[in-house]
Enzyme design. Structure first.
Site, PDB file in Angstrom:
ATOM      1  N   HIS A   1      11.396  -0.519  59.607  1.00  0.00           N
ATOM      2  CA  HIS A   1      11.202   0.099  58.297  1.00  0.00           C
ATOM      3  C   HIS A   1       9.755   0.503  58.022  1.00  0.00           C
ATOM      4  O   HIS A   1       9.442   0.951  56.934  1.00  0.00           O
ATOM      5  CB  HIS A   1      11.698  -0.844  57.194  1.00  0.00           C
TER       6      HIS A   1
ATOM      7  N   ASP B   1      17.547   1.445  52.424  1.00  0.00           N
ATOM      8  CA  ASP B   1      16.275   0.927  51.903  1.00  0.00           C
ATOM      9  C   ASP B   1      15.372   2.035  51.373  1.00  0.00           C
ATOM     10  O   ASP B   1      14.184   2.094  51.680  1.00  0.00           O
ATOM     11  CB  ASP B   1      15.575   0.068  52.971  1.00  0.00           C
TER      12      ASP B   1
END
Ligand code: SAH
Ligand code: MG
Length: 212
Positions: free
Chosen positions: A139, A165
């Site tokens: 991420h 996310d």
């Protein structure tokens, strides 16, 4: 989604809330008949169960890519680290045994196919058009950028590019996935078709022909 599969998904370790998992399942049901589904970031198989349920529904399959050694943000010392995933023989994380247990328990071994390796390396050799791509690997800026650059070109016209996310508010979470999602929209190659929690579903639009 069939109750047994939903329960299996809810029991598995992972980072996919039920409402977003349901949206992932519905997206897989909507796109799976066009071709295979690919997930970047398997971890312990939680999201793969939602995708696998959609793949079963549409007679498709899910390839799920992970080196199973954990992203930087889940290593020892980080908030989301799970010490039960450490393999003392190598001093590294290993989520692969948990994935195998989760998929076998769900009965989805025919639909969910593990690809074990670095996402960047697998992307370099990949040439199968994808009906749906789910990006949920590393991420931070580098990994999420290379996942987009390496994998999004394989999404077919009318296929789905799904991000997890996505936090427009920096107080809620990291900004790298949000920036890359913005880049996908700004490219003009994708339009947003659905959102649920931090999940965003984009669809590839046909590239304009010479007269457009
Ligand atoms: N989709 C899962 C969560 C994935 S967590 C769920 O919802 O439950 C992110 C995963 O990405 C980790 O398992 C990590 O090992 C993997 N990952 C991070 N960077 C990677 C890379 N460069 N290549 C392959 N896998 C990677
Ligand atoms: Mg995630």
């Amino acid at each position: 989604m069939p109750a047994d599969l939903r329960h299996a998904a809810e029991r598995a370790k992972g980072f996919m809330p039920p409402s977003e998992g349901q949206a992932l399942f519905e997206t897989a049901c909507a796109y799976g008949s066009l071709g295979p589904i690919c997930e970047i970031g398997t971890y312990c198989g939680k999201s793969a169960i939602y995708l696998g349920a959609g793949a079963r529904h549409t007679s498709s399959v899910v390839f799920t890519v992970d080196h199973h050694r954990g992203s930087e943000e889940i290593q020892p010392g980080w908030a989301h680290h799970d010490p039960t995933l450490m393999d003392p023989r190598f001093g590294k994380m290993d989520s692969l045994p948990f994935f195998r247990t989760a998929i076998a328990s769900a009965g989805l071994e025919e639909e969910v196919i593990a690809v074990v390796g670095r996402s960047e390396t697998v992307a370099r050799y990949w040439n199968i058009p994808l009906a749906m791509l789910f990006i949920d690997g590393g991420h931070s800026e580098g990994p999420v950028t290379s996942d987009y650059e390496g994998w999004a070109p394989h999404v077919m016209v009318d296929g789905a590019l799904v991000f997890h996310d996505i936090y427009p508010d920096p107080a809620r979470g990291g900004q790298a996935p949000f920036r890359v999602y913005g880049r996908a929209l700004a490219s003009g190659d994708f339009k947003e078709v659905a959102a649920e929690g931090s999940l965003r579903v984009l669809q590839r639009v046909a590239s304009p022909g010479p007269s457009a």
